[in-house]
Design a protein around this motif. Structure first.
Motif, PDB file in Angstrom:
ATOM      1  N   THR A 183       0.826  -1.196   0.000  1.00 31.19           N
ATOM      2  CA  THR A 183       0.000   0.000   0.000  1.00 31.19           C
ATOM      3  C   THR A 183       0.865   1.252   0.000  1.00 31.19           C
ATOM      4  OG1 THR A 183      -1.961   0.977   1.068  1.00 31.19           O
ATOM      5  CG2 THR A 183      -0.205   0.196   2.523  1.00 31.19           C
ATOM      6  N   GLY A 184       0.266   2.356  -0.376  1.00 29.59           N
ATOM      7  CA  GLY A 184       0.970   3.627  -0.371  1.00 29.59           C
ATOM      8  C   GLY A 184       0.895   4.290   0.989  1.00 29.59           C
ATOM      9  N   ALA A 185       2.024   4.797   1.463  1.00 26.79           N
ATOM     10  CA  ALA A 185       2.064   5.377   2.811  1.00 26.79           C
ATOM     11  C   ALA A 185       1.303   6.689   2.901  1.00 26.79           C
ATOM     12  CB  ALA A 185       3.507   5.580   3.254  1.00 26.79           C
ATOM     13  N   ILE A 186       1.036   7.345   1.742  1.00 23.87           N
ATOM     14  CA  ILE A 186       0.254   8.580   1.765  1.00 23.87           C
ATOM     15  C   ILE A 186      -0.977   8.440   0.864  1.00 23.87           C
ATOM     16  CG2 ILE A 186       2.178  10.076   2.400  1.00 23.87           C
ATOM     17  CD1 ILE A 186       2.350  10.917  -0.573  1.00 23.87           C
ATOM     18  N   ASP A 187      -1.536   7.240   0.842  1.00 22.36           N
ATOM     19  CA  ASP A 187      -2.730   6.965   0.037  1.00 22.36           C
ATOM     20  C   ASP A 187      -3.973   7.414   0.806  1.00 22.36           C
ATOM     21  OD1 ASP A 187      -4.853   5.943  -1.385  1.00 22.36           O
ATOM     22  OD2 ASP A 187      -4.042   3.912  -1.556  1.00 22.36           O
ATOM     23  N   PRO A 188      -4.661   8.476   0.364  1.00 22.11           N
ATOM     24  CA  PRO A 188      -5.838   8.919   1.102  1.00 22.11           C
ATOM     25  C   PRO A 188      -7.027   7.991   0.951  1.00 22.11           C
ATOM     26  CG  PRO A 188      -5.589  10.213  -0.896  1.00 22.11           C
ATOM     27  CD  PRO A 188      -4.371   9.344  -0.796  1.00 22.11           C
ATOM     28  N   VAL A 189      -6.984   7.118  -0.067  1.00 21.14           N
ATOM     29  CA  VAL A 189      -8.050   6.129  -0.242  1.00 21.14           C
ATOM     30  C   VAL A 189      -7.943   5.046   0.826  1.00 21.14           C
ATOM     31  CG1 VAL A 189      -9.083   4.478  -1.862  1.00 21.14           C
ATOM     32  CG2 VAL A 189      -8.088   6.614  -2.717  1.00 21.14           C
ATOM     33  N   VAL A 190      -6.727   4.821   1.311  1.00 18.15           N
ATOM     34  CA  VAL A 190      -6.472   3.818   2.348  1.00 18.15           C
ATOM     35  C   VAL A 190      -5.770   4.524   3.508  1.00 18.15           C
ATOM     36  CG1 VAL A 190      -5.450   1.574   2.873  1.00 18.15           C
ATOM     37  CG2 VAL A 190      -6.219   2.077   0.556  1.00 18.15           C
ATOM     38  N   PRO A 191      -6.503   5.264   4.327  1.00 21.36           N
ATOM     39  CA  PRO A 191      -5.889   6.004   5.429  1.00 21.36           C
ATOM     40  C   PRO A 191      -5.385   5.069   6.523  1.00 21.36           C
ATOM     41  CG  PRO A 191      -8.277   6.163   5.548  1.00 21.36           C
ATOM     42  CD  PRO A 191      -7.964   5.460   4.262  1.00 21.36           C
ATOM     43  N   ASP A 192      -4.694   5.648   7.479  1.00 19.70           N
ATOM     44  CA  ASP A 192      -4.067   4.850   8.537  1.00 19.70           C
ATOM     45  C   ASP A 192      -5.072   3.984   9.294  1.00 19.70           C
ATOM     46  OD1 ASP A 192      -1.673   5.964   7.838  1.00 19.70           O
ATOM     47  OD2 ASP A 192      -1.546   7.323   9.545  1.00 19.70           O
ATOM     48  N   ASP A 193      -6.288   4.512   9.508  1.00 21.59           N
ATOM     49  CA  ASP A 193      -7.251   3.710  10.274  1.00 21.59           C
ATOM     50  C   ASP A 193      -7.694   2.476   9.499  1.00 21.59           C
ATOM     51  OD1 ASP A 193      -8.735   5.131   8.432  1.00 21.59           O
ATOM     52  OD2 ASP A 193     -10.284   5.774   9.848  1.00 21.59           O
ATOM     53  N   ALA A 194      -7.695   2.546   8.154  1.00 19.52           N
ATOM     54  CA  ALA A 194      -8.023   1.365   7.352  1.00 19.52           C
ATOM     55  C   ALA A 194      -6.916   0.323   7.450  1.00 19.52           C
ATOM     56  CB  ALA A 194      -8.244   1.772   5.899  1.00 19.52           C
ATOM     57  N   VAL A 195      -5.674   0.787   7.463  1.00 19.91           N
ATOM     58  CA  VAL A 195      -4.546  -0.131   7.608  1.00 19.91           C
ATOM     59  C   VAL A 195      -4.612  -0.836   8.965  1.00 19.91           C
ATOM     60  CG1 VAL A 195      -2.032  -0.295   7.784  1.00 19.91           C
ATOM     61  CG2 VAL A 195      -3.079   1.177   6.037  1.00 19.91           C
ATOM     62  N   TRP A 210       0.743 -13.333   7.179  1.00 15.15           N
ATOM     63  CA  TRP A 210       0.473 -12.117   6.414  1.00 15.15           C
ATOM     64  C   TRP A 210       1.564 -11.083   6.662  1.00 15.15           C
ATOM     65  CZ3 TRP A 210      -0.415  -7.367   8.890  1.00 15.15           C
ATOM     66  CH2 TRP A 210      -0.622  -7.445  10.276  1.00 15.15           C
ATOM     67  N   GLN A 211       1.695 -10.184   5.709  1.00 13.57           N
ATOM     68  CA  GLN A 211       2.632  -9.065   5.846  1.00 13.57           C
ATOM     69  C   GLN A 211       2.073  -7.867   5.098  1.00 13.57           C
ATOM     70  OE1 GLN A 211       6.391  -9.893   3.564  1.00 13.57           O
ATOM     71  NE2 GLN A 211       5.404 -11.863   3.195  1.00 13.57           N
ATOM     72  N   LEU A 212       2.441  -6.687   5.556  1.00 12.89           N
ATOM     73  CA  LEU A 212       1.963  -5.454   4.947  1.00 12.89           C
ATOM     74  C   LEU A 212       3.135  -4.490   4.816  1.00 12.89           C
ATOM     75  CD1 LEU A 212      -1.333  -3.591   5.709  1.00 12.89           C
ATOM     76  CD2 LEU A 212       0.809  -2.300   5.615  1.00 12.89           C
ATOM     77  N   THR A 213       3.308  -3.945   3.607  1.00 10.40           N
ATOM     78  CA  THR A 213       4.372  -2.986   3.325  1.00 10.40           C
ATOM     79  C   THR A 213       3.752  -1.678   2.856  1.00 10.40           C
ATOM     80  OG1 THR A 213       5.900  -4.740   2.674  1.00 10.40           O
ATOM     81  CG2 THR A 213       6.415  -2.511   1.938  1.00 10.40           C
ATOM     82  N   ALA A 214       4.197  -0.569   3.447  1.00  5.43           N
ATOM     83  CA  ALA A 214       3.767   0.763   3.016  1.00  5.43           C
ATOM     84  C   ALA A 214       4.951   1.470   2.379  1.00  5.43           C
ATOM     85  CB  ALA A 214       3.236   1.568   4.202  1.00  5.43           C
ATOM     86  N   TYR A 215       4.737   2.020   1.192  1.00  6.16           N
ATOM     87  CA  TYR A 215       5.808   2.669   0.445  1.00  6.16           C
ATOM     88  C   TYR A 215       5.755   4.186   0.632  1.00  6.16           C
ATOM     89  CZ  TYR A 215       6.507  -1.873  -1.649  1.00  6.16           C
ATOM     90  OH  TYR A 215       6.765  -3.212  -1.827  1.00  6.16           O
ATOM     91  N   SER A 216       6.844   4.744   1.108  1.00  2.31           N
ATOM     92  CA  SER A 216       6.890   6.176   1.398  1.00  2.31           C
ATOM     93  C   SER A 216       6.662   6.990   0.123  1.00  2.31           C
ATOM     94  CB  SER A 216       8.244   6.555   2.009  1.00  2.31           C
ATOM     95  OG  SER A 216       9.291   6.322   1.079  1.00  2.31           O
ATOM     96  N   GLY A 217       5.914   8.070   0.261  1.00  8.72           N
ATOM     97  CA  GLY A 217       5.661   8.958  -0.860  1.00  8.72           C
ATOM     98  C   GLY A 217       4.701   8.427  -1.892  1.00  8.72           C
ATOM     99  N   ALA A 218       4.122   7.239  -1.667  1.00 11.47           N
ATOM    100  CA  ALA A 218       3.259   6.607  -2.663  1.00 11.47           C
ATOM    101  C   ALA A 218       1.784   6.838  -2.340  1.00 11.47           C
ATOM    102  CB  ALA A 218       3.545   5.115  -2.745  1.00 11.47           C
ATOM    103  N   MET A 219       1.045   7.248  -3.374  1.00 11.13           N
ATOM    104  CA  MET A 219      -0.399   7.420  -3.271  1.00 11.13           C
ATOM    105  C   MET A 219      -1.106   6.183  -3.813  1.00 11.13           C
ATOM    106  SD  MET A 219      -1.089  11.369  -4.415  1.00 11.13           S
ATOM    107  CE  MET A 219      -0.512  12.734  -3.401  1.00 11.13           C
ATOM    108  N   HIS A 220      -2.409   6.312  -4.000  1.00 11.87           N
ATOM    109  CA  HIS A 220      -3.194   5.235  -4.600  1.00 11.87           C
ATOM    110  C   HIS A 220      -2.746   5.049  -6.053  1.00 11.87           C
ATOM    111  CE1 HIS A 220      -6.474   2.473  -4.116  1.00 11.87           C
ATOM    112  NE2 HIS A 220      -7.055   2.879  -5.231  1.00 11.87           N
ATOM    113  N   ALA A 221      -2.906   3.813  -6.580  1.00 11.02           N
ATOM    114  CA  ALA A 221      -2.591   3.484  -7.979  1.00 11.02           C
ATOM    115  C   ALA A 221      -1.116   3.696  -8.299  1.00 11.02           C
ATOM    116  CB  ALA A 221      -3.474   4.295  -8.935  1.00 11.02           C
TER     117      ALA A 221
END
Length: 256
Positions: A183-195, A210-221
């Protein structure tokens, strides 16, 4: 073989064409009376290979998921782009949100189309049914998590910038697949509470891998070169695109 834009071709060619090449074909199939139109990419040879279902974004089966199927075939996987919408539905950007929303609002239908696509992958003679995966982008990233929640006998799923809606309480216990969420670390479609919500869903199933990776500076799509709407929270990020594909390859190497 489809012809792609220069941008998509440059991504595709990161995976070199194998000596025997690959073959592709459009595939018509049926799910509970609905005609669907998918796309198949096969590696050279005639022996069994791991099978990967590729679930499209909210625009449906198009060049982007076809290109990803070809990349997977170049890596030696049988890749099938499933058609969740049905052959007669190919929305444009203006109405894609409404079409996708109809499936988010009808989880039973969403899951029926997903399992139908997975079954069509398994019907391919080249697929080793003991080694399977599903990957998806945006709408499809949500979709592969829904497929996992059905208890489908899929080895692993990878969600690329998917919506992260948790399933019903206790349903995670049915998941058999290993899970990689990217997921994108600054994706407003998937905010922190959704994560946090989906992490809590999976924590409630202690045996789930399971594992989850957030990419810095990345938005949705962030993997999609045509995404350029930062005001709406969607933008291509070349670094996150490359890293997430490499992470998927590492996940598959462990899985298979």
């Amino acid at each position: 073989m489809p012809s792609y834009s220069a941008t998509l071709s440059s991504i595709l060619d990161r995976e070199p064409q194998p000596p025997g090449g690959i073959t592709t074909a459009d595939v018509d199939y049926d799910v509970s009376g609905t005609a669907c139109a998918g796309f198949l990419a096969l590696p050279a040879g005639d022996g069994p290979a791991p099978g990967v279902l590729v679930v499209h974004d909210w625009l449906g089966v198009g060049d982007y998921v076809r290109m990803r199927c070809e990349m997977l075939a170049r890596l030696g996987y049988v890749a099938f782009a499933g058609d969740i919408y049905g052959a007669d539905t190919r929305p444009g950007p203006a109405d894609a949100a409404a079409v996708a929303g109809g499936f988010y609002g009808d989880k039973a239908l969403f899951r029926t189309r997903l399992t139908g696509a997975f079954d069509r992958l398994l019907a391919e003679d080249r697929v080793d049914a003991t080694r399977t995966a599903a990957i998806g982008y945006c709408f499809g990233g949500s979709g592969v998590l829904e497929l996992a929640r059905t208890g489908a006998d899929v080895s692993g799923v990878v969600s690329f910038h998917g919506g992260l809606q948790p399933g019903p309480e206790g349903e995670a216990q049915a998941i058999r697949a290993k899970i990689l969420i990217q997921t994108g670390a600054i994706d407003p479609v998937v905010p922190d509470d959704a994560v946090v919500a989906i992490e809590n869903e999976f924590r409630a199933a202690p045996d789930l891998d399971w594992q989850l990776t957030a990419y810095s500076g990345a938005m949705h799509a962030f993997t999609q070169p045509d995404a350029n709407s930062p005001d709406y929270g969607a933008q291509y990020n070349a670094s996150a695109e490359r890293r997430s594909w490499q992470a998927m390859k590492g996940f598959f190497a462990e899985l298979f």
